[in-house]
Design a protein around this motif. Structure first.
Motif, PDB file in Angstrom:
ATOM      1  N   TYR A  29       0.818  -1.221   0.000  1.00 43.33           N
ATOM      2  CA  TYR A  29       0.000   0.000   0.000  1.00 43.33           C
ATOM      3  C   TYR A  29       0.851   1.271   0.000  1.00 43.33           C
ATOM      4  N   GLY A  30       2.171   1.142  -0.153  1.00 41.01           N
ATOM      5  CA  GLY A  30       3.066   2.296  -0.165  1.00 41.01           C
ATOM      6  C   GLY A  30       3.068   3.012  -1.514  1.00 41.01           C
ATOM      7  N   ALA A  31       3.941   4.008  -1.632  1.00 39.13           N
ATOM      8  CA  ALA A  31       4.032   4.818  -2.850  1.00 39.13           C
ATOM      9  C   ALA A  31       4.670   4.016  -3.982  1.00 39.13           C
ATOM     10  N   PRO A  32       4.320   4.355  -5.220  1.00 45.99           N
ATOM     11  CA  PRO A  32       4.947   3.646  -6.347  1.00 45.99           C
ATOM     12  C   PRO A  32       6.442   3.951  -6.436  1.00 45.99           C
ATOM     13  N   SER A  33       7.161   3.059  -7.090  1.00 43.56           N
ATOM     14  CA  SER A  33       8.611   3.200  -7.190  1.00 43.56           C
ATOM     15  C   SER A  33       9.071   2.616  -8.518  1.00 43.56           C
ATOM     16  N   PRO A  34      10.202   3.101  -9.040  1.00 42.43           N
ATOM     17  CA  PRO A  34      10.753   2.461 -10.245  1.00 42.43           C
ATOM     18  C   PRO A  34      11.567   1.203  -9.919  1.00 42.43           C
ATOM     19  N   ARG A  35      11.804   0.917  -8.623  1.00 40.24           N
ATOM     20  CA  ARG A  35      12.722  -0.170  -8.251  1.00 40.24           C
ATOM     21  C   ARG A  35      12.039  -1.374  -7.624  1.00 40.24           C
ATOM     22  N   HIS A  36      10.853  -1.179  -7.114  1.00 41.30           N
ATOM     23  CA  HIS A  36      10.030  -2.264  -6.567  1.00 41.30           C
ATOM     24  C   HIS A  36       8.599  -1.973  -6.986  1.00 41.30           C
ATOM     25  N   LEU A  37       7.686  -2.905  -6.674  1.00 44.92           N
ATOM     26  CA  LEU A  37       6.289  -2.700  -7.047  1.00 44.92           C
ATOM     27  C   LEU A  37       5.427  -2.480  -5.810  1.00 44.92           C
ATOM     28  N   ASN A  38       4.497  -1.524  -5.902  1.00 46.72           N
ATOM     29  CA  ASN A  38       3.424  -1.489  -4.907  1.00 46.72           C
ATOM     30  C   ASN A  38       2.241  -2.285  -5.479  1.00 46.72           C
ATOM     31  N   GLY A  39       1.158  -2.359  -4.717  1.00 45.39           N
ATOM     32  CA  GLY A  39       0.038  -3.193  -5.137  1.00 45.39           C
ATOM     33  C   GLY A  39      -0.522  -2.782  -6.489  1.00 45.39           C
ATOM     34  N   GLU A  40      -0.654  -1.471  -6.657  1.00 49.99           N
ATOM     35  CA  GLU A  40      -1.226  -0.968  -7.910  1.00 49.99           C
ATOM     36  C   GLU A  40      -0.316  -1.299  -9.102  1.00 49.99           C
ATOM     37  N   GLN A  41       0.979  -1.100  -8.905  1.00 47.51           N
ATOM     38  CA  GLN A  41       1.932  -1.425  -9.976  1.00 47.51           C
ATOM     39  C   GLN A  41       1.937  -2.933 -10.250  1.00 47.51           C
ATOM     40  N   PHE A  42       1.879  -3.714  -9.181  1.00 43.42           N
ATOM     41  CA  PHE A  42       1.824  -5.178  -9.310  1.00 43.42           C
ATOM     42  C   PHE A  42       0.644  -5.565 -10.207  1.00 43.42           C
ATOM     43  N   ARG A  43      -0.528  -5.009  -9.907  1.00 43.14           N
ATOM     44  CA  ARG A  43      -1.731  -5.361 -10.676  1.00 43.14           C
ATOM     45  C   ARG A  43      -1.591  -4.918 -12.135  1.00 43.14           C
ATOM     46  N   ALA A  44      -0.929  -3.781 -12.348  1.00 39.52           N
ATOM     47  CA  ALA A  44      -0.740  -3.297 -13.724  1.00 39.52           C
ATOM     48  C   ALA A  44       0.185  -4.234 -14.513  1.00 39.52           C
ATOM     49  N   GLU A  45       1.242  -4.720 -13.860  1.00 38.86           N
ATOM     50  CA  GLU A  45       2.157  -5.639 -14.551  1.00 38.86           C
ATOM     51  C   GLU A  45       1.435  -6.944 -14.905  1.00 38.86           C
ATOM     52  N   ILE A  46       0.652  -7.453 -13.955  1.00 31.78           N
ATOM     53  CA  ILE A  46      -0.087  -8.704 -14.204  1.00 31.78           C
ATOM     54  C   ILE A  46      -1.109  -8.488 -15.333  1.00 31.78           C
ATOM     55  N   ALA A  47      -1.775  -7.315 -15.305  1.00 36.60           N
ATOM     56  CA  ALA A  47      -2.767  -7.030 -16.353  1.00 36.60           C
ATOM     57  C   ALA A  47      -2.092  -7.005 -17.720  1.00 36.60           C
ATOM     58  N   ARG A  48      -0.886  -6.430 -17.780  1.00 36.08           N
ATOM     59  CA  ARG A  48      -0.194  -6.364 -19.075  1.00 36.08           C
ATOM     60  C   ARG A  48       0.228  -7.756 -19.549  1.00 36.08           C
ATOM     61  N   LEU A  49       0.677  -8.591 -18.620  1.00 30.33           N
ATOM     62  CA  LEU A  49       0.999  -9.982 -18.985  1.00 30.33           C
ATOM     63  C   LEU A  49      -0.235 -10.668 -19.575  1.00 30.33           C
ATOM     64  N   ARG A  50      -1.382 -10.398 -18.933  1.00 29.18           N
ATOM     65  CA  ARG A  50      -2.625 -11.044 -19.387  1.00 29.18           C
ATOM     66  C   ARG A  50      -3.027 -10.513 -20.765  1.00 29.18           C
ATOM     67  N   GLU A  51      -2.953  -9.175 -20.928  1.00 35.00           N
ATOM     68  CA  GLU A  51      -3.324  -8.571 -22.222  1.00 35.00           C
ATOM     69  C   GLU A  51      -2.458  -9.109 -23.351  1.00 35.00           C
ATOM     70  N   MET A  52      -1.192  -9.387 -23.044  1.00 30.32           N
ATOM     71  CA  MET A  52      -0.289  -9.873 -24.082  1.00 30.32           C
ATOM     72  C   MET A  52      -0.447 -11.373 -24.328  1.00 30.32           C
ATOM     73  N   GLY A  53      -1.375 -11.995 -23.617  1.00 28.45           N
ATOM     74  CA  GLY A  53      -1.619 -13.428 -23.829  1.00 28.45           C
ATOM     75  C   GLY A  53      -0.546 -14.309 -23.227  1.00 28.45           C
ATOM     76  N   LEU A  54       0.186 -13.777 -22.252  1.00 29.28           N
ATOM     77  CA  LEU A  54       1.300 -14.541 -21.676  1.00 29.28           C
ATOM     78  C   LEU A  54       0.914 -15.349 -20.442  1.00 29.28           C
ATOM     79  N   LEU A  55      -0.339 -15.218 -19.995  1.00 29.40           N
ATOM     80  CA  LEU A  55      -0.773 -15.967 -18.813  1.00 29.40           C
ATOM     81  C   LEU A  55      -1.706 -17.098 -19.221  1.00 29.40           C
ATOM     82  N   ALA A  56      -1.453 -18.284 -18.694  1.00 35.68           N
ATOM     83  CA  ALA A  56      -2.409 -19.378 -18.863  1.00 35.68           C
ATOM     84  C   ALA A  56      -3.710 -18.984 -18.171  1.00 35.68           C
ATOM     85  N   GLY A  57      -4.826 -19.542 -18.636  1.00 42.34           N
ATOM     86  CA  GLY A  57      -6.133 -19.183 -18.078  1.00 42.34           C
ATOM     87  C   GLY A  57      -6.208 -19.393 -16.582  1.00 42.34           C
TER      88      GLY A  57
END
Ligand SMILES: [Zn+2]
Ligand SMILES: [Zn+2]
Ligand SMILES: [Zn+2]
Length: 281
Positions: free
Chosen positions: A213-241
Motif C-alpha cells: 500500500y506504499g508509494a509507487p517506485s521504479p525499483r520495486h512494485l506497490n500493489g497498484e503497480q503489481f496489478r498493472a504488470e499482471i494485467a499487461r501480462l494477461r493482455e499480451m496473452g502470456l498468462l495461462a487461463g
C-alpha cells in the motif's frame, strides 16, 4: 514443477526485529505465516533461486532439504539475496562430502561480489576456489535462454538498481512455466519485448510486492503497480487461463500481516505466499 517458497520477505525481514511498527509488533505476536524470512525459492528440490541469507534458517524451520540442490539461479547480488558463506557451508571444508556439484548461474557482477566475500577462498583464485567448494560457475547476462539440467531458463532484465544487472527468470520444465520476478519495479520495455518473443503461457508468476500500500517506485512494485504488470501480462496473452499469481518480497512498512494481505489480494485476483508453502505448477 513443485516450487517451495523458502522466504518471501523484503531485505530487512518481516517482522524487522529492530522495528516497533504496528505491522511488526502484530506479526511477532501472531507468528506462523506472519513471520517472513528473506526471499528465496526452491524448485523440485534441486534448483534454488538465490543463495539468500535466510536459506539456512528457513531450511531448519520448515524442514526444507537442500541436500539435492545442484543448480542455483542468482537474481542479483544485493545482500538480502546472496550470502556466499553458504558456498562454504555445503563444501568439504565444512565436512560435507556427499553434496552434488553446485552449478551456480549469475551475472559476472554477482559472481565478483560472491568471490569478494569468500574470505580465504577469494585469495585462491576462481578455479581453485570452485574446485575446493564443489562449485561450477556459469556467468550469464539478461536475455539469454539456456538449459539448466532438466529446466529451460530464460533470463530477463529487472528494473531495480541501475548500478548492477538484476535478473528475473522464466523457468520451464515438461511444458510448465514459472516467471520469478523479484526484485523489480515496472518491467523495462526490453523485457516486455523479450517476453513477447518468448511467447509462451506462464502457469505461475511470483512477483515483487515490496511496497504493497506504499508509494509507487521504479525499483520495486506497490500493489497498484503489481496489478498493472499482471494485467499487461494477461493482455499480451502470456498468462495461462488458470495461472497462479503470487506476491512476494513483502516489506513490513507497506504490507499488513498474512491474513489481511491474503484477503486484500483475493479481492484483486491474486495470492500471497508464505514461508514454507509449496505450490504445484
Ligand atoms: Zn531484495
Ligand atoms: Zn515494522
Ligand atoms: Zn535487490
Amino acid at each position: 514443477m513443485r516450487a517451495q517458497l523458502v522466504g518471501i520477505a523484503a531485505a530487512e525481514g518481516y517482522p524487522d526485529p529492530f522495528c516497533g511498527c504496528d505491522n511488526c509488533r502484530r506479526a511477532q505476536v501472531l507468528g506462523g505465516p506472519n513471520l517472513r524470512k528473506r526471499s528465496a525459492l526452491l524448485i523440485d528440490g534441486d534448483l534454488l533461486i538465490d543463495l539468500g541469507p535466510d536459506v539456512l534458517a528457513a531450511a531448519q524451520m520448515h524442514g526444507i532439504a537442500l541436500t539435492q540442490v545442484c543448480y542455483c539461479l542468482q537474481t542479483h547480488e544485493h545482500q538480502d539475496h546472496l550470502h556466499p558463506a553458504l558456498f562454504v557451508a555445503r563444501s568439504p571444508y565444512c565436512g560435507v562430502h556427499d553434496a552434488p556439484l553446485l552449478n551456480f548461474y549469475s551475472t559476472q557482477g554477482a559472481l565478483d561480489r560472491a568471490m569478494r566475500d569468500m574470505n580465504n577462498f577469494a585469495t585462491l583464485g576462481l578455479d581453485e576456489a570452485c574446485a575446493r567448494l564443489n562449485l561450477a560457475v556459469h556467468p550469464i547476462a539478461p536475455f539469454q535462454t539456456f538449459a539448466v539440467g532438466p529446466y529451460q531458463v530464460s533470463s530477463v532484465l529487472a528494473a531495480h538498481d541501475p548500478t548492477i544487472t538484476p535478473l528475473l527468470y522464466i523457468i520451464e520444465r515438461e511444458g510448465r512455466s514459472l516467471f520469478y520476478a523479484t526484485d523489480t519495479g515496472p518491467l523495462p520495455e526490453a523485457t516486455w519485448e523479450a517476453l513477447r518473443a518468448w511467447g509462451g503461457r506462464l502457469d505461475a508468476v511470483i512477483m515483487d510486492h515490496t511496497l504493497g500500500y506504499g508509494a509507487p517506485s521504479p525499483r520495486h512494485l506497490n500493489g497498484e503497480q503489481f496489478r498493472a504488470e499482471i494485467a499487461r501480462l494477461r493482455e499480451m496473452g502470456l498468462l495461462a487461463g488458470d495461472a497462479q499469481i503470487y506476491a512476494t518480497h513483502i516489506a513490513h512498512h507497506s504490507n499488513p500481516g498474512h491474513a489481511e494481505l491474503v484477503e486484500q489480494a483475493a479481492t484483486d485476483g491474486y495470492l500471497v505466499a508464505h514461508d514454507g508453502l509449496t505450490i504445484t505448477i
